[in-house]
Design a protein around this motif. Structure first.
Motif, PDB file in Angstrom:
ATOM      1  N   ASN A  46      -6.844 -31.525  57.974  1.00 41.15           N
ATOM      2  CA  ASN A  46      -7.186 -32.774  58.656  1.00 41.15           C
ATOM      3  C   ASN A  46      -8.223 -32.602  59.763  1.00 41.15           C
ATOM      4  OD1 ASN A  46      -5.548 -34.506  57.156  1.00 41.15           O
ATOM      5  ND2 ASN A  46      -3.745 -34.016  58.386  1.00 41.15           N
ATOM      6  N   SER A  47      -8.541 -31.369  60.096  1.00 41.17           N
ATOM      7  CA  SER A  47      -9.540 -31.130  61.149  1.00 41.17           C
ATOM      8  C   SER A  47     -10.896 -31.682  60.719  1.00 41.17           C
ATOM      9  CB  SER A  47      -9.661 -29.628  61.423  1.00 41.17           C
ATOM     10  OG  SER A  47     -10.722 -29.375  62.316  1.00 41.17           O
ATOM     11  N   LYS A  48     -11.616 -32.263  61.667  1.00 40.13           N
ATOM     12  CA  LYS A  48     -12.937 -32.827  61.359  1.00 40.13           C
ATOM     13  C   LYS A  48     -14.045 -31.783  61.427  1.00 40.13           C
ATOM     14  CE  LYS A  48     -11.755 -37.496  62.884  1.00 40.13           C
ATOM     15  NZ  LYS A  48     -12.072 -38.608  63.820  1.00 40.13           N
ATOM     16  N   ARG A  49     -13.690 -30.593  61.943  1.00 40.53           N
ATOM     17  CA  ARG A  49     -14.687 -29.523  62.034  1.00 40.53           C
ATOM     18  C   ARG A  49     -14.295 -28.380  61.106  1.00 40.53           C
ATOM     19  NH1 ARG A  49     -13.450 -30.454  67.505  1.00 40.53           N
ATOM     20  NH2 ARG A  49     -15.066 -31.495  68.727  1.00 40.53           N
ATOM     21  N   ALA A  50     -15.269 -27.910  60.332  1.00 48.34           N
ATOM     22  CA  ALA A  50     -15.024 -26.746  59.473  1.00 48.34           C
ATOM     23  C   ALA A  50     -16.360 -26.232  58.958  1.00 48.34           C
ATOM     24  CB  ALA A  50     -14.118 -27.116  58.309  1.00 48.34           C
ATOM     25  N   ASP A  51     -16.498 -24.908  58.916  1.00 50.05           N
ATOM     26  CA  ASP A  51     -17.704 -24.305  58.361  1.00 50.05           C
ATOM     27  C   ASP A  51     -17.585 -24.167  56.848  1.00 50.05           C
ATOM     28  OD1 ASP A  51     -18.819 -23.961  60.900  1.00 50.05           O
ATOM     29  OD2 ASP A  51     -17.776 -22.060  61.182  1.00 50.05           O
ATOM     30  N   ARG A  91       1.692 -29.672  45.144  1.00 47.71           N
ATOM     31  CA  ARG A  91       0.985 -30.875  44.690  1.00 47.71           C
ATOM     32  C   ARG A  91       0.662 -31.830  45.834  1.00 47.71           C
ATOM     33  NH1 ARG A  91       1.945 -35.822  41.790  1.00 47.71           N
ATOM     34  NH2 ARG A  91       0.609 -35.971  39.940  1.00 47.71           N
ATOM     35  N   GLU A  92       1.596 -32.013  46.740  1.00 42.67           N
ATOM     36  CA  GLU A  92       1.394 -32.948  47.845  1.00 42.67           C
ATOM     37  C   GLU A  92       0.313 -32.442  48.807  1.00 42.67           C
ATOM     38  OE1 GLU A  92       3.951 -35.105  51.436  1.00 42.67           O
ATOM     39  OE2 GLU A  92       5.000 -34.030  49.833  1.00 42.67           O
ATOM     40  N   VAL A  93       0.385 -31.160  49.163  1.00 47.55           N
ATOM     41  CA  VAL A  93      -0.606 -30.590  50.081  1.00 47.55           C
ATOM     42  C   VAL A  93      -1.973 -30.548  49.405  1.00 47.55           C
ATOM     43  CG1 VAL A  93      -1.242 -28.577  51.448  1.00 47.55           C
ATOM     44  CG2 VAL A  93       1.157 -29.250  51.279  1.00 47.55           C
ATOM     45  N   ALA A  94      -2.005 -30.171  48.145  1.00 44.74           N
ATOM     46  CA  ALA A  94      -3.272 -30.110  47.412  1.00 44.74           C
ATOM     47  C   ALA A  94      -3.918 -31.493  47.312  1.00 44.74           C
ATOM     48  CB  ALA A  94      -3.057 -29.523  46.026  1.00 44.74           C
ATOM     49  N   GLU A 113      -8.321 -35.018  48.855  1.00 50.65           N
ATOM     50  CA  GLU A 113      -8.701 -36.337  49.374  1.00 50.65           C
ATOM     51  C   GLU A 113      -9.611 -36.184  50.585  1.00 50.65           C
ATOM     52  OE1 GLU A 113      -6.687 -40.581  50.740  1.00 50.65           O
ATOM     53  OE2 GLU A 113      -5.418 -38.817  50.442  1.00 50.65           O
ATOM     54  N   ARG A 114      -9.365 -35.149  51.363  1.00 50.01           N
ATOM     55  CA  ARG A 114     -10.190 -34.890  52.560  1.00 50.01           C
ATOM     56  C   ARG A 114     -11.553 -34.313  52.176  1.00 50.01           C
ATOM     57  NH1 ARG A 114     -12.232 -35.545  56.697  1.00 50.01           N
ATOM     58  NH2 ARG A 114     -11.703 -34.798  58.758  1.00 50.01           N
ATOM     59  N   ARG A 128      -8.265 -36.645  39.805  1.00 53.36           N
ATOM     60  CA  ARG A 128      -8.834 -37.984  40.009  1.00 53.36           C
ATOM     61  C   ARG A 128      -9.074 -38.254  41.497  1.00 53.36           C
ATOM     62  NH1 ARG A 128      -5.680 -40.287  37.059  1.00 53.36           N
ATOM     63  NH2 ARG A 128      -7.008 -40.424  35.205  1.00 53.36           N
ATOM     64  N   ILE A 129      -8.152 -37.833  42.345  1.00 53.13           N
ATOM     65  CA  ILE A 129      -8.355 -37.985  43.796  1.00 53.13           C
ATOM     66  C   ILE A 129      -9.615 -37.236  44.212  1.00 53.13           C
ATOM     67  CG2 ILE A 129      -7.448 -37.402  46.078  1.00 53.13           C
ATOM     68  CD1 ILE A 129      -4.612 -37.766  44.883  1.00 53.13           C
ATOM     69  N   ALA A 130      -9.782 -36.027  43.697  1.00 54.86           N
ATOM     70  CA  ALA A 130     -10.940 -35.207  44.073  1.00 54.86           C
ATOM     71  C   ALA A 130     -12.248 -35.844  43.647  1.00 54.86           C
ATOM     72  CB  ALA A 130     -10.808 -33.814  43.457  1.00 54.86           C
ATOM     73  N   VAL A 131     -12.335 -36.288  42.404  1.00 54.45           N
ATOM     74  CA  VAL A 131     -13.622 -36.824  41.924  1.00 54.45           C
ATOM     75  C   VAL A 131     -13.923 -38.196  42.511  1.00 54.45           C
ATOM     76  CG1 VAL A 131     -13.538 -35.457  39.809  1.00 54.45           C
ATOM     77  CG2 VAL A 131     -12.676 -37.816  39.772  1.00 54.45           C
ATOM     78  N   GLN A 132     -12.886 -38.921  42.924  1.00 57.72           N
ATOM     79  CA  GLN A 132     -13.111 -40.212  43.570  1.00 57.72           C
ATOM     80  C   GLN A 132     -13.654 -40.051  44.979  1.00 57.72           C
ATOM     81  OE1 GLN A 132      -9.214 -41.987  43.167  1.00 57.72           O
ATOM     82  NE2 GLN A 132      -9.851 -43.272  41.465  1.00 57.72           N
TER      83      GLN A 132
END
Length: 288
Positions: free
Chosen positions: A93-98, A113-116, A121-122, A142-146
């Motif tokens: 959930n962090s907004k910063r990442a390299d 499954r839930e964490v993935a 989604e992020r 589907r979540i990923a490609v959306q």
């Protein structure tokens, strides 16, 4: 800050200021980097977990603050904490990442499954880090490609569809969803779907350069190529040899951009009237 006195390296205020200035090493004593209170301050304003003592890499409170500030700090956490659900979720959930923080999570959580689902989604490209079983899970993919990929990862690793299973890259609905989000995802569709008229037409309408990933049959489809070159004449480069020699197709391209003539057949590049037209259009463009 070029040269620090040894006693300054034990001063928390000085060391914190130097760290924030961008110094990479030699700015704090070993004792200070083992001090939990100091490191808690450091990781709240700077990606400083790398510099902390080994013991603090396994401190849940310190690592939680670090990953909330910058998700990619998860890479410096202990193996135990990279298997901690709350800490991994905070990194996601962090907004910063390299880079993709989820790639540093434990195998157990990358198969959760839930964490993935939260991770993709992020950042859609986190699909490359999930377990093989979840790369074949229609709901997760589907979540990923959306959602596509974050800007950094889009440049680094392409579209999310790349990391789906072969079965799902051959799934019509999944690929249609992907190309609606990112037409260049057509590159990762199965050979069968890169030859599917509806799929390719959807991609080409959104980005004519997606024609480069279409099957040979569809690159020889008059209507498909005409749609592409009307919107981007450079797409002529990916048309079949037959259509690069087609008077109407080439005329459509050069009317929009006379430089597209370079992608036409040798016959049309030798056509005096067509070459004259293109030169005139180029001169008019320069005068404008």
């Amino acid at each position: 800050f070029r040269v620090l006195r040894e006693d300054s390296k034990d001063d928390p205020e000085v060391a914190l200021a130097v760290a924030q200035s961008g110094f990479q090493s030699g700015w704090a004593s070993s004792a200070l980097l083992a001090d939990r209170n100091f490191v808690m301050q450091l990781v709240a304003v700077q990606n400083g977990l790398d510099f902390a003592s080994d013991a603090l890499h396994d401190d849940g409170g310190v690592v939680s603050v670090a990953v909330e500030f910058k998700g990619s700090a998860l890479a410096s956490a202990s193996e135990r904490l990279r298997d901690n659900r709350d800490i991994v979720v905070a990194a996601i959930n962090s907004k910063r990442a390299d880079f993709d923080p989820f790639s540093c999570a434990s195998a157990r959580l990358r198969a959760d499954r839930e964490v993935a689902s939260l991770a993709v989604e992020r950042r859609g490209c986190s699909l490359r880090s999930v377990s093989v079983a979840l790369q074949d899970d229609p709901d997760v993919v589907r979540i990923a490609v959306q959602h596509g990929a974050c800007l950094f990862c889009r440049w680094a690793c392409g579209t999310s569809l790349e990391f789906a299973s072969d079965r799902l890259r051959d799934d019509h609905d999944m690929v249609a969803t992907a190309v609606r989000k990112d037409p260049m995802a057509l590159r990762y569709a199965s050979a069968r779907l890169r030859d599917d008229h509806d799929i390719v037409a959807t991609a080409v309408r959104k980005d004519p350069m997606a024609l480069s990933y279409a099957s040979g049959r569809l690159c020889d489809d008059h209507d498909m190529v005409a749609t592409a070159v009307r919107n981007d004449p450079v797409a002529l480069n990916y048309a079949s040899g037959r259509l690069r020699d087609d008077d109407d197709i080439v005329a459509t391209a050069v009317k929009k951009d006379p430089k597209a003539l370079r992608h036409a057949s040798g016959r049309l590049r030798s056509d005096k009237s067509l070459v004259t037209f293109c030169l005139r259009r180029l001169c008019e463009t320069q005068e404008e």
